[in-house]
Structures are given as structure tokens and as C-alpha cells.
Design a protein around this motif. Structure first.
Motif, PDB file in Angstrom:
ATOM      1  N   UNK A 135      -9.286   4.063  -8.444  1.00  7.60           N
ATOM      2  CA  UNK A 135      -8.871   3.286  -7.165  1.00  7.60           C
ATOM      3  C   UNK A 135      -9.608   3.445  -6.152  1.00  7.60           C
ATOM      4  N   UNK A 136     -10.063   4.629  -5.654  1.00  8.12           N
ATOM      5  CA  UNK A 136     -10.902   4.992  -4.522  1.00  8.12           C
ATOM      6  C   UNK A 136     -12.080   4.385  -4.684  1.00  8.12           C
ATOM      7  N   UNK A 137     -12.873   4.391  -5.712  1.00 11.36           N
ATOM      8  CA  UNK A 137     -13.973   3.683  -6.006  1.00 11.36           C
ATOM      9  C   UNK A 137     -13.897   2.015  -5.716  1.00 11.36           C
ATOM     10  N   UNK A 138     -12.733   1.395  -6.355  1.00  6.62           N
ATOM     11  CA  UNK A 138     -12.627   0.277  -6.309  1.00  6.62           C
ATOM     12  C   UNK A 138     -12.368  -0.413  -4.716  1.00  6.62           C
ATOM     13  N   UNK A 159     -20.577   7.588  -2.172  1.00  4.08           N
ATOM     14  CA  UNK A 159     -19.703   7.140  -3.581  1.00  4.08           C
ATOM     15  C   UNK A 159     -19.237   8.545  -3.874  1.00  4.08           C
ATOM     16  N   UNK A 160     -19.880   9.698  -3.977  1.00  8.76           N
ATOM     17  CA  UNK A 160     -19.598  11.086  -4.620  1.00  8.76           C
ATOM     18  C   UNK A 160     -18.384  11.404  -3.721  1.00  8.76           C
ATOM     19  N   UNK A 161     -18.510  11.384  -2.426  1.00  6.97           N
ATOM     20  CA  UNK A 161     -17.488  11.958  -1.511  1.00  6.97           C
ATOM     21  C   UNK A 161     -16.423  11.293  -1.865  1.00  6.97           C
ATOM     22  N   UNK A 168     -33.491   5.159   2.512  1.00  7.68           N
ATOM     23  CA  UNK A 168     -32.401   6.076   3.324  1.00  7.68           C
ATOM     24  C   UNK A 168     -30.970   5.464   2.624  1.00  7.68           C
ATOM     25  N   UNK A 169     -30.982   4.120   2.888  1.00  6.77           N
ATOM     26  CA  UNK A 169     -29.534   3.529   2.415  1.00  6.77           C
ATOM     27  C   UNK A 169     -29.235   3.971   1.065  1.00  6.77           C
ATOM     28  N   UNK A 170     -30.131   4.004   0.054  1.00 10.49           N
ATOM     29  CA  UNK A 170     -29.818   4.090  -1.493  1.00 10.49           C
ATOM     30  C   UNK A 170     -29.348   5.757  -1.381  1.00 10.49           C
ATOM     31  N   UNK A 173     -25.343  19.258   0.186  1.00  5.96           N
ATOM     32  CA  UNK A 173     -24.145  18.955   0.739  1.00  5.96           C
ATOM     33  C   UNK A 173     -23.776  17.228   0.972  1.00  5.96           C
ATOM     34  N   UNK A 174     -22.743  16.686   0.468  1.00  7.89           N
ATOM     35  CA  UNK A 174     -22.890  15.347   0.678  1.00  7.89           C
ATOM     36  C   UNK A 174     -22.767  14.687   2.388  1.00  7.89           C
ATOM     37  N   UNK A 175     -21.990  15.541   3.021  1.00  4.33           N
ATOM     38  CA  UNK A 175     -22.187  15.131   4.488  1.00  4.33           C
ATOM     39  C   UNK A 175     -23.389  15.299   5.130  1.00  4.33           C
TER      40      UNK A 175
END
Length: 168
Positions: A109-112, A96-98, A87-89, A48-50
């Protein structure tokens, strides 16, 4: 970013590394970040992303703060640096996926906006860390950098609570 912007000065001051040696350290840290990015994407799909963002934020904070404390042992500093960059990577790919899932119709737009915020943070952190370094030591930068890595946690929690549709 605050510590990263001045990491060459750190390695030169504390361990006497020259430009070529600092370049090799940054190459290793970059490889760790790449490995973390690949692993982070895969782990986000499984755990999971979180969960990945939380783990990555805590380890990044510990790593960057750990680097700032080390003045005697190059190997220990390098270990903290590799932990921090990996860890940062790992966290970046999950974050970014979230972000890209907030509203699928506005993914670009969200990614920008996410990239814009990231670069604005880099500019601010670099300037602030330069002031901190002039006024004190790397420990002050380490503390601010660690706190910055941890501030991601309540922000992600808020985003997840506001967007019940997210697969986190």
C-alpha cells in the motif's frame, strides 16, 4: 518532471538538435538515471537513506536549474542534465526504500500510494510547466523544478521524526 517534459523543446530551441539527436541525449540521461538508481540503493545501505535522499535532492535541484540557465554551451547543458538525471535516480531508490519501511505490514500500500503521488506530481508538473513555458522561459521551469526537488527534504525529515523505527 516540469523540465523533463519539455527537454526536447529546450534542446531544439537552444542548440538546434533534431529528433534523433534529442533521442540520444535522452538515452544518455536514462543511462545516468539507471546508474544512479543502482548506486543509490547501494549508497543508501552504506550511508543511510536520509543522507542519500538529501544529497540527491540538492544535486537534482542544482542540475535541473543549471540546465535551465544554459543557452550557449551544449556540453555544459548535457553535463547538468546528466548530473540531474543520475542524482534523481540515486534519490528515487533511497526514497522508495524509506517509504517501504514505514509499516512493513502495509508495504504494498505504501509503495502504491508513493507511485500514485509521483504520477499525480508528474501530471501537475507537466501542465504547470507548459503554462510557465508559454508565459516565459525555461528558467522559470528550472526554478520551480529545483524547488520541487528540494521540498522533499522537509517531508523526509518529518517522516523520519514521526517514525523512530526507521533505519535511515
Amino acid at each position: 518532471q516540469g523540465m523533463f517534459a519539455h527537454i526536447g523543446v529546450y534542446y531544439s530551441k537552444h542548440f538546434g538538435l533534431n529528433v534523433s539527436q534529442i533521442g540520444l541525449v535522452l538515452l544518455m540521461a536514462g543511462a545516468g538515471s539507471v546508474a544512479g538508481t543502482v548506486a543509490g540503493g547501494r549508497l543508501a545501505d552504506v550511508l543511510g537513506k536520509k543522507t542519500v535522499i538529501t544529497f540527491a535532492s540538492i544535486v537534482t535541484a542544482a542540475g535541473v536549474f543549471g540546465v535551465s540557465l544554459v543557452k550557449e554551451s551544449f556540453m555544459l547543458a548535457l553535463l547538468f542534465h546528466l548530473l540531474w538525471s543520475t542524482a534523481y535516480g540515486c534519490g528515487q531508490s533511497a526514497l522508495n526504500a524509506l517509504v517501504s519501511e514505514l509499516d512493513p505490514d502495509l508495504r504494498g500500500t505504501e509503495l502504491a500510494l508513493n507511485s500514485t503521488a509521483m504520477y499525480a506530481g508528474m501530471v501537475t508538473a507537466t501542465a504547470a510547466s507548459a503554462v510557465l513555458l508559454q508565459a516565459g522561459t525555461f528558467v522559470a521551469i528550472g526554478i520551480v523544478s529545483a524547488l520541487s526537488a528540494l521540498i522533499v527534504l522537509p517531508i523526509v525529515e518529518y517522516i523520519v521524526r514521526q517514525n523512530k523505527h526507521l533505519q535511515y
